[in-house]
Design a protein around this motif. Structure first.
Motif, mmCIF file in Angstrom:
data_model
loop_
_atom_site.group_PDB
_atom_site.id
_atom_site.type_symbol
_atom_site.label_atom_id
_atom_site.label_comp_id
_atom_site.label_asym_id
_atom_site.label_seq_id
_atom_site.Cartn_x
_atom_site.Cartn_y
_atom_site.Cartn_z
ATOM 1 N N TRP A 63 0.851 -1.203 0.000
ATOM 2 C CA TRP A 63 0.000 0.000 0.000
ATOM 3 C C TRP A 63 0.884 1.250 0.000
ATOM 4 O O TRP A 63 0.634 2.189 -0.753
ATOM 5 C CB TRP A 63 -0.932 -0.006 1.217
ATOM 6 C CG TRP A 63 -1.817 1.203 1.237
ATOM 7 C CD1 TRP A 63 -1.625 2.344 1.951
ATOM 8 C CD2 TRP A 63 -3.004 1.405 0.480
ATOM 9 N NE1 TRP A 63 -2.628 3.234 1.694
ATOM 10 C CE2 TRP A 63 -3.489 2.691 0.797
ATOM 11 C CE3 TRP A 63 -3.709 0.627 -0.421
ATOM 12 C CZ2 TRP A 63 -4.653 3.198 0.232
ATOM 13 C CZ3 TRP A 63 -4.869 1.136 -0.977
ATOM 14 C CH2 TRP A 63 -5.319 2.408 -0.655
ATOM 15 N N LYS A 64 1.929 1.239 0.829
ATOM 16 C CA LYS A 64 2.839 2.388 0.853
ATOM 17 C C LYS A 64 3.524 2.560 -0.505
ATOM 18 O O LYS A 64 3.673 3.678 -0.996
ATOM 19 C CB LYS A 64 3.889 2.209 1.950
ATOM 20 C CG LYS A 64 3.329 2.396 3.339
ATOM 21 C CD LYS A 64 4.395 2.174 4.398
ATOM 22 C CE LYS A 64 3.803 2.279 5.786
ATOM 23 N NZ LYS A 64 4.793 2.000 6.838
ATOM 24 N N MET A 67 1.094 4.089 -2.868
ATOM 25 C CA MET A 67 0.926 5.523 -2.623
ATOM 26 C C MET A 67 2.093 6.318 -3.211
ATOM 27 O O MET A 67 1.905 7.427 -3.699
ATOM 28 C CB MET A 67 0.796 5.805 -1.121
ATOM 29 C CG MET A 67 -0.486 5.268 -0.483
ATOM 30 S SD MET A 67 -1.993 5.949 -1.201
ATOM 31 C CE MET A 67 -2.460 4.668 -2.373
ATOM 32 N N GLN A 68 3.294 5.742 -3.213
ATOM 33 C CA GLN A 68 4.434 6.405 -3.838
ATOM 34 C C GLN A 68 4.273 6.445 -5.355
ATOM 35 O O GLN A 68 4.636 7.425 -5.995
ATOM 36 C CB GLN A 68 5.730 5.700 -3.453
ATOM 37 C CG GLN A 68 6.093 5.893 -1.998
ATOM 38 C CD GLN A 68 7.292 5.062 -1.589
ATOM 39 O OE1 GLN A 68 7.775 4.221 -2.336
ATOM 40 N NE2 GLN A 68 7.769 5.307 -0.370
ATOM 41 N N VAL A 70 1.469 6.626 -7.019
ATOM 42 C CA VAL A 70 0.422 7.587 -7.411
ATOM 43 C C VAL A 70 0.646 8.974 -6.812
ATOM 44 O O VAL A 70 -0.214 9.842 -6.925
ATOM 45 C CB VAL A 70 -0.992 7.071 -7.040
ATOM 46 C CG1 VAL A 70 -1.299 5.780 -7.758
ATOM 47 C CG2 VAL A 70 -1.161 6.926 -5.545
ATOM 48 N N TRP A 71 1.790 9.214 -6.189
ATOM 49 C CA TRP A 71 2.041 10.480 -5.518
ATOM 50 C C TRP A 71 1.864 11.672 -6.456
ATOM 51 O O TRP A 71 1.308 12.702 -6.077
ATOM 52 C CB TRP A 71 3.449 10.484 -4.929
ATOM 53 C CG TRP A 71 3.762 11.739 -4.186
ATOM 54 C CD1 TRP A 71 4.543 12.763 -4.595
ATOM 55 C CD2 TRP A 71 3.266 12.099 -2.891
ATOM 56 N NE1 TRP A 71 4.586 13.748 -3.649
ATOM 57 C CE2 TRP A 71 3.801 13.360 -2.587
ATOM 58 C CE3 TRP A 71 2.428 11.492 -1.975
ATOM 59 C CZ2 TRP A 71 3.528 14.013 -1.401
ATOM 60 C CZ3 TRP A 71 2.159 12.147 -0.786
ATOM 61 C CH2 TRP A 71 2.706 13.390 -0.516
ATOM 62 N N ASP A 72 2.319 11.579 -7.690
ATOM 63 C CA ASP A 72 2.227 12.692 -8.637
ATOM 64 C C ASP A 72 0.846 12.838 -9.254
ATOM 65 O O ASP A 72 0.592 13.810 -9.961
ATOM 66 C CB ASP A 72 3.266 12.528 -9.748
ATOM 67 C CG ASP A 72 4.676 12.727 -9.212
ATOM 68 O OD1 ASP A 72 4.827 13.456 -8.209
ATOM 69 O OD2 ASP A 72 5.611 12.142 -9.789
ATOM 70 N N GLU A 73 -0.016 11.897 -9.021
ATOM 71 C CA GLU A 73 -1.373 11.963 -9.562
ATOM 72 C C GLU A 73 -2.233 12.752 -8.575
ATOM 73 O O GLU A 73 -2.873 12.216 -7.698
ATOM 74 C CB GLU A 73 -1.938 10.552 -9.779
ATOM 75 C CG GLU A 73 -1.103 9.680 -10.679
ATOM 76 C CD GLU A 73 -0.969 10.231 -12.089
ATOM 77 O OE1 GLU A 73 -1.944 10.824 -12.601
ATOM 78 O OE2 GLU A 73 0.106 10.061 -12.679
ATOM 79 N N ARG A 74 -2.243 14.064 -8.731
ATOM 80 C CA ARG A 74 -2.929 14.937 -7.772
ATOM 81 C C ARG A 74 -4.435 14.702 -7.728
ATOM 82 O O ARG A 74 -5.073 14.921 -6.714
ATOM 83 C CB ARG A 74 -2.662 16.407 -8.112
ATOM 84 C CG ARG A 74 -1.207 16.760 -8.106
ATOM 85 C CD ARG A 74 -0.693 16.828 -6.692
ATOM 86 N NE ARG A 74 0.707 17.236 -6.708
ATOM 87 C CZ ARG A 74 1.628 16.699 -5.964
ATOM 88 N NH1 ARG A 74 1.325 15.752 -5.137
ATOM 89 N NH2 ARG A 74 2.867 17.093 -6.037
ATOM 90 N N ARG A 77 -7.150 10.966 -4.876
ATOM 91 C CA ARG A 77 -7.099 11.156 -3.424
ATOM 92 C C ARG A 77 -7.132 9.792 -2.744
ATOM 93 O O ARG A 77 -7.874 8.906 -3.142
ATOM 94 C CB ARG A 77 -8.290 11.979 -2.935
ATOM 95 C CG ARG A 77 -8.336 13.351 -3.529
ATOM 96 C CD ARG A 77 -7.276 14.223 -2.859
ATOM 97 N NE ARG A 77 -7.307 15.551 -3.451
ATOM 98 C CZ ARG A 77 -6.242 16.178 -3.900
ATOM 99 N NH1 ARG A 77 -5.072 15.614 -3.852
ATOM 100 N NH2 ARG A 77 -6.338 17.375 -4.399
ATOM 101 N N SER A 78 -6.355 9.678 -1.708
ATOM 102 C CA SER A 78 -6.319 8.412 -1.004
ATOM 103 C C SER A 78 -6.212 8.659 0.487
ATOM 104 O O SER A 78 -5.626 9.634 0.930
ATOM 105 C CB SER A 78 -5.132 7.591 -1.474
ATOM 106 O OG SER A 78 -5.051 6.417 -0.713
ATOM 107 N N ARG A 108 0.668 0.028 -10.942
ATOM 108 C CA ARG A 108 1.947 0.598 -11.360
ATOM 109 C C ARG A 108 2.031 0.699 -12.882
ATOM 110 O O ARG A 108 2.458 1.720 -13.426
ATOM 111 C CB ARG A 108 3.092 -0.244 -10.815
ATOM 112 C CG ARG A 108 4.433 0.454 -10.951
ATOM 113 C CD ARG A 108 5.556 -0.353 -10.378
ATOM 114 N NE ARG A 108 5.665 -1.579 -11.162
ATOM 115 C CZ ARG A 108 5.999 -2.758 -10.671
ATOM 116 N NH1 ARG A 108 6.261 -2.884 -9.399
ATOM 117 N NH2 ARG A 108 6.087 -3.815 -11.430
#
Length: 123
Positions: A63-64, A67-68, A70-74, A77-78, A108
């Protein structure tokens, strides 16, 4: 041959004593078997708990990592790790691991796939 009451009493008490000893022996054997079954059950329970803990840890790690990714996908929301889906079909720990890894790989791949530029017009 006439048996006296005392002889008959001794015979019956001897039979009762022998039956009692046999029954106690049988109960000890059953108690031993049940003790072994309980020990095996406790061992299986401990192994299951360890497998569960490992799987939960692995899912949190993925999960972490997700989240990394999709970090740039503003727009995406998560929140934290979602609660387990109790309506999901039963699966073995290995099946669960495979499903989680496949979902992570699909995410990914979808996020890192080259995109077509949108909103730009050709001149």
């Amino acid at each position: 041959m006439t048996e006296t009451a005392a002889e008959r009493y001794r015979e019956l008490t001897a039979l009762a004593t022998a039956a009692g000893k046999e029954m106690r022996k049988h109960e000890r054997e059953i108690a031993k078997e049940l003790g072994e079954q309980v020990a095996k059950g406790n061992q299986r329970k401990e192994e299951s708990e360890q497998t569960r803990d490992e799987l939960v840890s692995e899912v949190k790690g993925l999960w972490k990592a997700a989240m990394q990714v999709v970090w740039d996908e503003r727009w995406l929301r998560s929140s934290g790790v979602p609660a387990p889906d109790r309506s999901a079909p039963d699966a073995t720990p290995m099946e669960s691991r495979i499903a989680v890894h496949e979902a992570y790989d699909a995410l990914r791949t979808a996020i890192t796939k080259p995109r077509l530029p949108l909103g730009r017009r050709r001149k």
